[in-house]
Design an enzyme around this catalytic site. Structure first.
Site, PDB file in Angstrom:
ATOM      1  N   VAL A 150     -50.821 -51.996 -66.594  1.00 24.85           N
ATOM      2  CA  VAL A 150     -51.353 -50.956 -66.343  1.00 24.85           C
ATOM      3  C   VAL A 150     -50.782 -49.684 -65.612  1.00 24.85           C
ATOM      4  O   VAL A 150     -50.094 -50.206 -64.688  1.00 24.85           O
ATOM      5  CB  VAL A 150     -52.984 -51.142 -65.830  1.00 24.85           C
ATOM      6  N   SER A 151     -50.955 -48.367 -66.038  1.00 30.18           N
ATOM      7  CA  SER A 151     -50.307 -47.680 -64.991  1.00 30.18           C
ATOM      8  C   SER A 151     -51.337 -46.612 -64.661  1.00 30.18           C
ATOM      9  O   SER A 151     -52.416 -46.554 -65.097  1.00 30.18           O
ATOM     10  CB  SER A 151     -49.147 -46.737 -65.874  1.00 30.18           C
ATOM     11  N   THR A 152     -51.063 -45.703 -63.899  1.00 29.72           N
ATOM     12  CA  THR A 152     -52.109 -44.883 -63.364  1.00 29.72           C
ATOM     13  C   THR A 152     -52.720 -43.852 -64.506  1.00 29.72           C
ATOM     14  O   THR A 152     -53.926 -43.891 -64.626  1.00 29.72           O
ATOM     15  CB  THR A 152     -51.744 -43.910 -62.098  1.00 29.72           C
ATOM     16  N   ASP A 173     -52.830 -44.523 -67.737  1.00 26.88           N
ATOM     17  CA  ASP A 173     -53.697 -45.508 -68.642  1.00 26.88           C
ATOM     18  C   ASP A 173     -54.985 -45.653 -67.850  1.00 26.88           C
ATOM     19  O   ASP A 173     -56.009 -45.592 -68.524  1.00 26.88           O
ATOM     20  CB  ASP A 173     -53.142 -46.886 -68.482  1.00 26.88           C
ATOM     21  N   GLN A 174     -55.206 -45.636 -66.574  1.00 23.59           N
ATOM     22  CA  GLN A 174     -56.574 -45.973 -66.071  1.00 23.59           C
ATOM     23  C   GLN A 174     -57.354 -44.582 -66.203  1.00 23.59           C
ATOM     24  O   GLN A 174     -58.430 -44.857 -66.528  1.00 23.59           O
ATOM     25  CB  GLN A 174     -56.498 -46.209 -64.544  1.00 23.59           C
TER      26      GLN A 174
END
Length: 493
Positions: free
Chosen positions: A9-11, A13-14
């Site tokens: 997960v990347s920032t 994506d969240q």
């Protein structure tokens, strides 16, 4: 069956998709158990972009796959593996070679020609969409800049930027430092290095509040038009609050130009070995210095570092080596190599002759692989004929043959690479011989720039130890080691 789960997960994506590591872990582990996994290992990367393959969790998962530590990999969707199609296909191919089944939660993956085609098309479309987004963002930034806005984060010494309002304002304590830098430079007999030293001695912090001021940083400040209110972005200027008046700024530019002119004039004292010498006693590189010695100015090499920003000042007392003597010793060595063009080839050959020919080992491996394949076929034939009394032992034997085959194939790839490198080295030897013969005919007529190019083509490094004393050829009690790019020689005096 042992299974693995890869989650990432990347920032972004969240924020955009609501992905979280916990949600991915729970969903993927549940699917793995439904598919019959008794043991599940989780590999994860948090806050890392999917555009790079250098991710700790991904690297660990790939290593575990190569070691055969799991037979099933469960992932939320192909984008979790990578956001680049080429990387997706690379990882998928790796897993296939390791005999690992790949399962996606949000993508119907079928290991068929049609399934692979759709997988590739989907990845290509996703990558195309990302490129379009990147292009739109780039054009949006340029449009914002044309309208006088700040298109990216503005991080310049002397200023602060508020991304919410898009406003640039002064950072007062840094603004005062900028004013002092320009005033010192334009009104005193002091250069960028002297200013950096003064800032360090006065304990004035840098923007990052770590490390020391370096003369190059001071030069960048003095040459930056942002301080007269014009911040440069992609060929255009955006107006910001000025710190320095234009007259002061242009006086600074005139002085910088004069400094560059004077520095260029010093280059007439050429240094043949510049960038190649290392002092073995302190570890610093040695640079040219036109220094006064017993009342006489001479070209010398020194490991002394007086510029601000260097942590290692060099040998103490300061070491100076006569440039003429050192350059002559190294040049004589180069001439020795060139006088016998075949000698270079022989010495380079010495590095590889005597080693086992990779082709011989490859032939041996091919025989072992053929034997393993026959063994696999024989065991499969036993299974096909219905002899199932010893099925467990047959499966273990097949697994062992597979592991041996994979190790041999990996070793074969290494040997093929070694063989190609060996052939490239042979080609390089011929090239050096040809160059040597050509240059040898006009060695005495070479200009300084040609000599320097030749030195860089043949010499990898010159290591100097000892301090020396006056007398002889200037290298008495100094040890000089010349490391060539293919052969190695050593000169001691």
């Amino acid at each position: 069956m042992r299974a693995a789960v890869y989650i990432r997960v990347s920032t972004d994506d969240q924020v955009k998709h609501g992905y979280s590591l916990a949600e991915q872990r729970e969903a993927c582990c549940s699917r793995a158990r439904i598919l019959g996994a008794q043991e599940v290992t989780v590999f994860s990367d948090e806050g890392i972009s999917g555009s790079t393959l250098e991710r700790p969790g991904l690297n660990e998962m790939r290593e575990a796959a190569r070691e055969g530590r799991f037979q099933l990999l469960v992932v939320r969707d192909p984008d979790r593996l990578s956001r680049k199609l080429a990387h997706q296909l690379l990882i998928t191919d790796e897993l296939e070679k390791c005999g690992i089944k790949l399962e996606f939660l949000d993508f119907d993956w079928k290991d068929t020609p049609e399934g692979r085609l759709f997988y590739s098309i989907r990845g290509a479309i996703a990558e195309y969409e990302r490129e379009k987004i990147r292009d739109r963002m780039g054009r949006g930034k340029e449009q914002k800049a044309r309208q006088g806005g700040i298109p990216i984060n503005f991080d310049v010494f002397g200023y602060q930027y508020d991304p919410e309002t898009g406003k640039v304002s002064y950072l007062e304590h840094e603004k005062k430092v900028v004013v002092e830098i320009f005033n010192w430079f334009t009104s005193e007999d002091i250069g960028a290095n002297g200013i950096a030293k003064r800032l360090n001695e006065n304990g004035i912090p840098t923007r990052r509040r770590a490390g020391r001021w370096h003369r190059q940083v001071v030069k960048q400040i003095l040459a930056n038009t942002v301080y007269i209110g014009l911040w440069r972005f992609k060929g255009m200027y955006i107006k910001v609050p000025p710190i320095i008046d234009e007259n002061t700024f242009y006086r600074a530019q005139e002085k910088l130009k004069e400094v560059r002119r004077l520095y260029a004039g010093k280059q007439k004292h050429g240094y043949l070995l510049s960038g190649l010498i290392t002092c073995a006693d302190c570890g610093n590189t040695m640079t040219g210095a036109y220094a006064r010695w017993w009342g006489k100015r001479e070209r010398r090499y020194t490991c002394n570092k007086t510029c601000q920003g260097y942590k290692n000042e060099g040998c103490r007392p300061v070491k100076y080596i006569l440039a003429d003597a050192l350059e002559e010793a190294v040049w004589n060595q180069i001439q020795t190599w060139l006088m016998d063009p075949d000698r270079l080839a022989r010495e380079a050959m010495g590095q590889i002759v005597g080693q086992n020919d990779p082709r011989e080992q490859i032939m041996v491996i091919n025989k072992h692989l053929a034997s393993i394949e026959k063994g696999q076929e024989a065991l499969i034939d036993v299974i096909a004929k219905g002899y199932l009394d010893h099925m467990d032992s047959i499966e273990k034997k097949l697994a062992e043959l597979k592991r041996r085959k994979e190790k041999l194939e990996k070793r074969k790839e290494e040997l093929l690479l070694a063989y190609r490198q060996r052939e490239e080295l042979f080609a390089k030897i011929d090239e050096i011989r040809e160059i040597s013969e050509s240059i040898l005919r006009r060695l005495d007529d070479l200009a300084f720039t040609e000599k320097r190019s030749l030195v860089r083509a043949l010499v990898k490094q010159v290591i100097v130890s000892g301090r020396g004393v006056p007398g002889g050829n200037g290298l008495r009690f100094i040890n000089v080691t010349v490391l060539a790019k293919i052969p190695e020689q050593k000169i001691s005096s």
